[in-house]
Design a protein around this motif. Structure first.
Motif, PDB file in Angstrom:
ATOM      1  N   ALA A   1       0.549  -1.069   0.008  1.00  0.00           N
ATOM      2  CA  ALA A   1      -0.337   0.119  -0.301  1.00  0.00           C
ATOM      3  C   ALA A   1       0.973   1.345   0.179  1.00  0.00           C
ATOM      4  CB  ALA A   1      -1.228  -0.064   1.096  1.00  0.00           C
ATOM      5  N   ASP A   2       1.877   1.357   0.882  1.00  0.00           N
ATOM      6  CA  ASP A   2       3.159   2.385   0.978  1.00  0.00           C
ATOM      7  C   ASP A   2       3.902   2.541  -0.319  1.00  0.00           C
ATOM      8  OD1 ASP A   2       2.119   2.930   3.305  1.00  0.00           O
ATOM      9  OD2 ASP A   2       4.548   2.645   4.040  1.00  0.00           O
ATOM     10  N   LEU A   3       3.951   1.320  -0.994  1.00  0.00           N
ATOM     11  CA  LEU A   3       4.517   1.524  -2.578  1.00  0.00           C
ATOM     12  C   LEU A   3       3.375   2.631  -3.320  1.00  0.00           C
ATOM     13  CD1 LEU A   3       6.515  -1.558  -1.987  1.00  0.00           C
ATOM     14  CD2 LEU A   3       7.369   0.336  -1.777  1.00  0.00           C
ATOM     15  N   SER A   4       2.752   1.725  -3.129  1.00  0.00           N
ATOM     16  CA  SER A   4       1.357   1.705  -4.885  1.00  0.00           C
ATOM     17  C   SER A   4       1.481   3.782  -4.249  1.00  0.00           C
ATOM     18  CB  SER A   4       0.065   1.374  -4.061  1.00  0.00           C
ATOM     19  OG  SER A   4       0.394  -0.203  -4.534  1.00  0.00           O
ATOM     20  N   ALA A   5       1.227   3.969  -3.350  1.00  0.00           N
ATOM     21  CA  ALA A   5       0.649   5.675  -2.934  1.00  0.00           C
ATOM     22  C   ALA A   5       2.066   6.358  -2.766  1.00  0.00           C
ATOM     23  CB  ALA A   5       0.794   5.716  -0.750  1.00  0.00           C
ATOM     24  N   LEU A   6       3.168   5.973  -3.131  1.00  0.00           N
ATOM     25  CA  LEU A   6       4.357   6.836  -3.462  1.00  0.00           C
ATOM     26  C   LEU A   6       4.476   7.102  -5.316  1.00  0.00           C
ATOM     27  CD1 LEU A   6       7.358   5.236  -1.417  1.00  0.00           C
ATOM     28  CD2 LEU A   6       6.219   7.487  -1.068  1.00  0.00           C
ATOM     29  N   THR A   7       3.739   5.794  -5.925  1.00  0.00           N
ATOM     30  CA  THR A   7       3.882   5.721  -6.992  1.00  0.00           C
ATOM     31  C   THR A   7       2.221   6.751  -7.584  1.00  0.00           C
ATOM     32  OG1 THR A   7       4.690   3.713  -7.129  1.00  0.00           O
ATOM     33  CG2 THR A   7       2.940   4.035  -9.507  1.00  0.00           C
ATOM     34  N   LYS A   8       1.406   6.725  -7.045  1.00  0.00           N
ATOM     35  CA  LYS A   8       0.394   7.161  -7.086  1.00  0.00           C
ATOM     36  C   LYS A   8       0.628   8.789  -6.780  1.00  0.00           C
ATOM     37  CE  LYS A   8      -4.231   7.825  -6.400  1.00  0.00           C
ATOM     38  NZ  LYS A   8      -5.757   7.494  -5.595  1.00  0.00           N
ATOM     39  N   GLY A   9       1.857   9.200  -5.985  1.00  0.00           N
ATOM     40  CA  GLY A   9       1.562  10.623  -5.941  1.00  0.00           C
ATOM     41  C   GLY A   9       2.838  11.712  -6.290  1.00  0.00           C
ATOM     42  N   ALA A  10       3.796  10.305  -7.176  1.00  0.00           N
ATOM     43  CA  ALA A  10       4.741  11.076  -8.288  1.00  0.00           C
ATOM     44  C   ALA A  10       4.199  12.123  -9.523  1.00  0.00           C
ATOM     45  CB  ALA A  10       5.661   9.547  -8.595  1.00  0.00           C
ATOM     46  N   THR A  11       4.544  12.963  -8.956  1.00  0.00           N
ATOM     47  CA  THR A  11       3.762  14.084 -10.300  1.00  0.00           C
ATOM     48  C   THR A  11       4.994  14.817 -10.680  1.00  0.00           C
ATOM     49  OG1 THR A  11       3.643  14.972  -8.242  1.00  0.00           O
ATOM     50  CG2 THR A  11       1.102  13.859  -9.020  1.00  0.00           C
TER      51      THR A  11
END
Length: 468
Positions: free
Chosen positions: A322-332
């Protein structure tokens, strides 16, 4: 390859003529031999056309070899040796040394002028002392990147190069993997705050970000969940799990490894990331790093620290996926393409070598991870120049923490390669350790070592400012 390395057609050559040097003031100042083991030496200094200062030290019993030293990030002051003790030893052995400040009017990330200023210094010094029998280039940290460029472009001007703790993966790789760690801290430890990570308008802004991120790490260290996330950030930062004045933790001592990674954060490593980032953005005219499109799941899977992070997340009851997915989603964050291109032009290395290069690196380097050597070697091999490169490793924590003996032994190894046209076995850890120990100076710790892959999710190609 033969001992005579011929320059390639089309390779850029920096030829700074003596006539092009403006306002070069040469001052010969005899130095007193206050120390019994310091030979009589002449000190020279001058100024280049861009106001860069240069210095040189020449022993009265010069052996004919000139060492051109490229210093690291920091104050733009002329230096001609990596340390006073190294200078003393090399002067005693008959070497002359020279180096410049780089352009003092520009950014502290002085890659726009450094290589040019180093070659101009070589011209100024040789005009004063005569043509050396042999010229060797040495550099450490940011100066190691400069030195790798000199080894790439300096055929016919230098005969070989020695790199110490060099930032040889280049400026964009550096900013990108550091951004991954900073993004992890901001996203997971400061989720409600909009933390400025790039495009700093001033050094104060960079310092404020470093302070904010460091405070977040300090607070997180108090809980198992926080420690797990610190370990994840450290993995993206390629941060060694071995801190100063500590014994190396056991291979499966996950908590002990994280504690020593935290030591680096507590000692202010984030300040050493943000201030150079501001300086690099000044130098290249914008932000040359990005994380938009980076897959943090895949990036993490290749980290040598993955087992540690998995174990700490499990112990803390956290969902790593979940943390890794959040990092990917928040990478802007996107890069400025012109800045990426400029960084490629001025702040990269590994596109080839013109002369033999020996790289030495500590295995526990907190600022320039030893994994950079893996990235650099792959690029040199891809250029077809792998035979010119050798790398050796010292088992010690910290950045550029080499002994005098380790430095001098590496220099002697490089000279063997230049004299014979062959590396033979002189650059192996066994040979370097034997040579360094035989000097009877301050000890050595050369060891067999193979760096892991550098954790960075994209390349620094100027035409590709997003991940493919």
């Amino acid at each position: 390859m033969s001992a005579s390395i011929r320059p390639r057609v089309g390779r850029i050559r920096l030829r700074i003529s003596l006539a092009a040097l403006a306002s070069v003031a040469l001052v010969s100042i005899p130095l007193s031999a206050a120390e019994a083991d310091t030979p009589a030496t002449t000190h020279l200094s001058g100024t280049l056309s861009d106001d860069a200062a240069w210095v040189a030290d020449v022993p009265d019993r010069w052996n004919g070899t000139l060492l051109l030293f490229s210093h690291g990030f920091g104050t733009l002051t002329a230096q001609d040796a990596p340390a006073d003790a190294v200078r003393t030893e090399l002067l005693a052995e008959g070497y002359a040394m020279a180096g410049s400040s780089y352009d003092p009017n520009g950014s502290l990330w002085a890659l726009n002028s450094a290589e040019r200023d180093q070659f101009a210094t070589l011209d100024a010094v040789t005009a004063k002392i005569g043509t050396p029998r042999r010229t060797l280039a040495i550099g450490n940290s940011m100066g190691g990147l400069i030195n790798a460029q000199i080894a790439r472009d300096g055929g016919g001007r230098i005969d070989g190069a020695l790199d110490q703790c060099g930032l040889v993966a280049g400026g964009t790789d550096l900013d990108n993997y550091q951004l991954d760690a900073e993004h992890t801290i901001a996203q997971l430890l400061l989720p409600e705050q909009d933390v400025k990570l790039v495009r700093f308008g001033s050094a104060d802004e960079a310092t404020a970000t470093a302070t904010l991120l460091t405070k977040a790490v300090t607070a997180a260290q108090a809980t198992p969940q926080g420690r797990a996330r610190i370990a994840l950030a450290a993995a993206y930062l390629n941060l060694p799990a071995w801190s100063p004045e500590k014994d190396r933790p056991a291979a499966t001592d996950w908590a002990g490894q994280e504690a020593q990674q935290y030591d680096w954060f507590a000692q202010g490593i984030l300040s050493f990331l943000e201030i150079p980032r501001y300086a690099m953005e000044q130098s290249v005219g914008g932000n040359n790093s990005w994380n938009q499109g980076v897959d943090y799941v895949g990036l993490f899977a290749n980290s040598p620290h993955a087992p540690q992070v998995h174990a700490l997340y499990q112990a803390a009851g956290l969902d790593l996926r979940a943390d890794l997915s959040a990092l990917t989603k928040g990478a802007t964050i996107t890069a400025d393409p012109a800045a990426v291109r400029r960084a490629q032009q001025t702040s990269s290395a590994g596109q080839g070598l013109d002369v033999p290069l020996l790289d030495i690196h500590t295995t526990g380097d907190n600022l320039v991870p030893v994994e950079q050597e893996n990235r650099f070697a792959a690029r040199v091999r891809a250029s077809g120049d792998g035979a010119l490169l050798r790398q050796a490793f010292v088992e010690r924590q910290g950045h550029c923490t080499f002994t005098t003996a380790e430095t001098v032994a590496a220099l002697h190894s490089l000279e063997h390669r230049i004299s014979t046209g062959r590396w033979d076995n002189v650059a192996t850890p066994v040979a370097l350790q034997r040579s360094a120990t035989a000097l009877g100076l301050d000890g050595a710790a050369y060891v067999p070592y193979c760096p892991a892959q550098l954790s960075v999710g994209r390349d620094d190609h100027p035409a590709r400012p997003t991940r493919h």
